[in-house]
Design a protein around this motif. Structure first.
Motif, PDB file in Angstrom:
ATOM      1  N   HIS A  42       0.831  -1.208   0.000  1.00 19.46           N
ATOM      2  CA  HIS A  42       0.000   0.000   0.000  1.00 19.46           C
ATOM      3  C   HIS A  42       0.866   1.259   0.000  1.00 19.46           C
ATOM      4  N   THR A  46       0.817   4.135  -2.905  1.00 19.62           N
ATOM      5  CA  THR A  46       0.565   5.572  -2.710  1.00 19.62           C
ATOM      6  C   THR A  46       1.657   6.426  -3.354  1.00 19.62           C
ATOM      7  N   ALA A  72      -6.419  -1.012  -1.013  1.00 19.40           N
ATOM      8  CA  ALA A  72      -7.292  -1.050   0.159  1.00 19.40           C
ATOM      9  C   ALA A  72      -6.650  -0.324   1.332  1.00 19.40           C
ATOM     10  N   GLN A  73      -7.495   0.319   2.144  1.00 23.47           N
ATOM     11  CA  GLN A  73      -7.011   1.043   3.324  1.00 23.47           C
ATOM     12  C   GLN A  73      -7.369   0.240   4.570  1.00 23.47           C
ATOM     13  N   GLY A  75      -6.961  -0.137   8.678  1.00 20.15           N
ATOM     14  CA  GLY A  75      -6.639   0.589   9.899  1.00 20.15           C
ATOM     15  C   GLY A  75      -5.675  -0.174  10.794  1.00 20.15           C
ATOM     16  N   THR A  91     -10.925  -0.636  -3.282  1.00 23.49           N
ATOM     17  CA  THR A  91     -11.385   0.598  -2.632  1.00 23.49           C
ATOM     18  C   THR A  91     -12.012   0.341  -1.269  1.00 23.49           C
ATOM     19  N   ILE A  93     -12.296  -0.017   2.722  1.00 23.86           N
ATOM     20  CA  ILE A  93     -11.708   0.666   3.874  1.00 23.86           C
ATOM     21  C   ILE A  93     -12.094  -0.123   5.121  1.00 23.86           C
ATOM     22  N   GLY A  95     -11.742  -0.153   9.230  1.00 21.45           N
ATOM     23  CA  GLY A  95     -11.427   0.693  10.365  1.00 21.45           C
ATOM     24  C   GLY A  95     -10.532   0.022  11.393  1.00 21.45           C
ATOM     25  N   LYS A 115     -15.216   4.469  -5.995  1.00 21.00           N
ATOM     26  CA  LYS A 115     -15.466   3.701  -4.771  1.00 21.00           C
ATOM     27  C   LYS A 115     -16.539   2.648  -5.026  1.00 21.00           C
ATOM     28  N   THR A 119     -17.031   0.077   3.277  1.00 16.02           N
ATOM     29  CA  THR A 119     -16.256   0.779   4.304  1.00 16.02           C
ATOM     30  C   THR A 119     -16.697   0.256   5.664  1.00 16.02           C
ATOM     31  N   ASN A 135     -20.510  -0.534  -2.436  1.00 20.21           N
ATOM     32  CA  ASN A 135     -20.074   0.696  -1.771  1.00 20.21           C
ATOM     33  C   ASN A 135     -21.062   1.036  -0.660  1.00 20.21           C
ATOM     34  N   GLN A 137     -21.727   1.446   3.789  1.00 20.26           N
ATOM     35  CA  GLN A 137     -21.083   1.879   5.031  1.00 20.26           C
ATOM     36  C   GLN A 137     -21.534   0.964   6.167  1.00 20.26           C
TER      37      GLN A 137
END
Length: 251
Positions: A42, A46, A72-73, A75, A91, A93, A95, A115, A119, A135, A137
């Protein structure tokens, strides 16, 4: 990055009673190894470096069985337990302090641009084999039952089970993330309500028959006439197989 990796390492001892020493965790926990590979990939992604992040991702997949796209992000303090078959899209995410079990997919539902993956908020628990698609939440402190398919967003502090996923519990009370197996069975509850309704209707039908044909009598669980010729049975539906299903036997 080092502080994040340390958080990934430390959370394993908090959530896995089988973790005994640091060397065993480093060498034998594919979830931690996949996160180490991913954070490197990752970071390179970036920077705009082509190809190499994907090669690292594919190497990680070959070694750990966990596929995380470099985009992918993820946490800090995320724990991927066992992890075989986990797929996290480009895409997506995730947490902080989420708990993800084997066979989980955080994927898309089409070929949209931008996206297109879910998430996850903080402290989300995703049970084994669950699919979270699109996509959408997912709020904080959400528990997603094993095998569920979630296609819509979920508010914080909820429990989701089923196919498609349904919110079966809303609460602001913190729960133990390792108790994801003690979730309600919404399908069995729905079937129980239907059975109760059917039995109520059968009772009403039996009462109407007794008013229309006084000579009819109930033998066993079936309605018969004076000539002992059985009519359409009005037997109770709570037989052994259904009762075992409602009680969760064999599940």
């Amino acid at each position: 990055m080092l502080s994040t990796l340390f958080a990934d390492f430390r959370i394993i001892f908090e959530r896995d009673p089988a973790a005994r020493n640091w060397l065993e965790v480093l060498l034998c926990y594919p979830g931690l190894q996949a996160l180490i590979f991913h954070r490197c990939a990752h970071w390179l992604s970036t920077l705009g470096l082509p190809l190499i992040p994907r090669l690292i991702s594919q190497l990680s997949r070959s070694l750990t069985g966990i596929e995380i796209h470099p985009g992918a992000q993820i946490g800090r303090g995320v724990f991927i337990d066992h992890g075989m078959g986990v797929v996290i899209g480009e895409t997506a995410i995730v947490g902080d302090y989420c708990l993800i079990y084997q066979g989980v997919t955080l994927g898309g539902t089409g070929k949209e641009i931008g996206k297109r993956h879910p998430t996850l908020g903080e402290c989300v628990v995703v049970g084994a084999g669950a699919k979270v698609l699109g996509n959408i939440q997912i709020g904080d402190n959400v528990r997603i039952g094993a095998g569920s398919v979630v296609l819509r967003g979920v508010p914080s502090d909820c429990t989701v089970v089923g196919v498609p996923g349904r919110v079966v519990h809303r609460s602001g009370v913190q729960v133990n993330p390792l108790e994801h197996g003690s979730l309600p069975d919404s399908e069995a509850s729905a079937i129980r309500v239907l059975l109760d309704r059917i039995e109520s209707l059968e009772q009403q039908v039996k009462e109407l028959r007794s008013l229309q044909s006084p000579k009819e009598e109930l033998v066993g669980n079936c309605v018969t006439t004076e000539r002992n010729e059985p009519q359409q049975p009005a037997c109770r539906l709570r037989d052994r197989e259904i009762q075992e299903f409602l009680d969760g036997s064999g599940i």
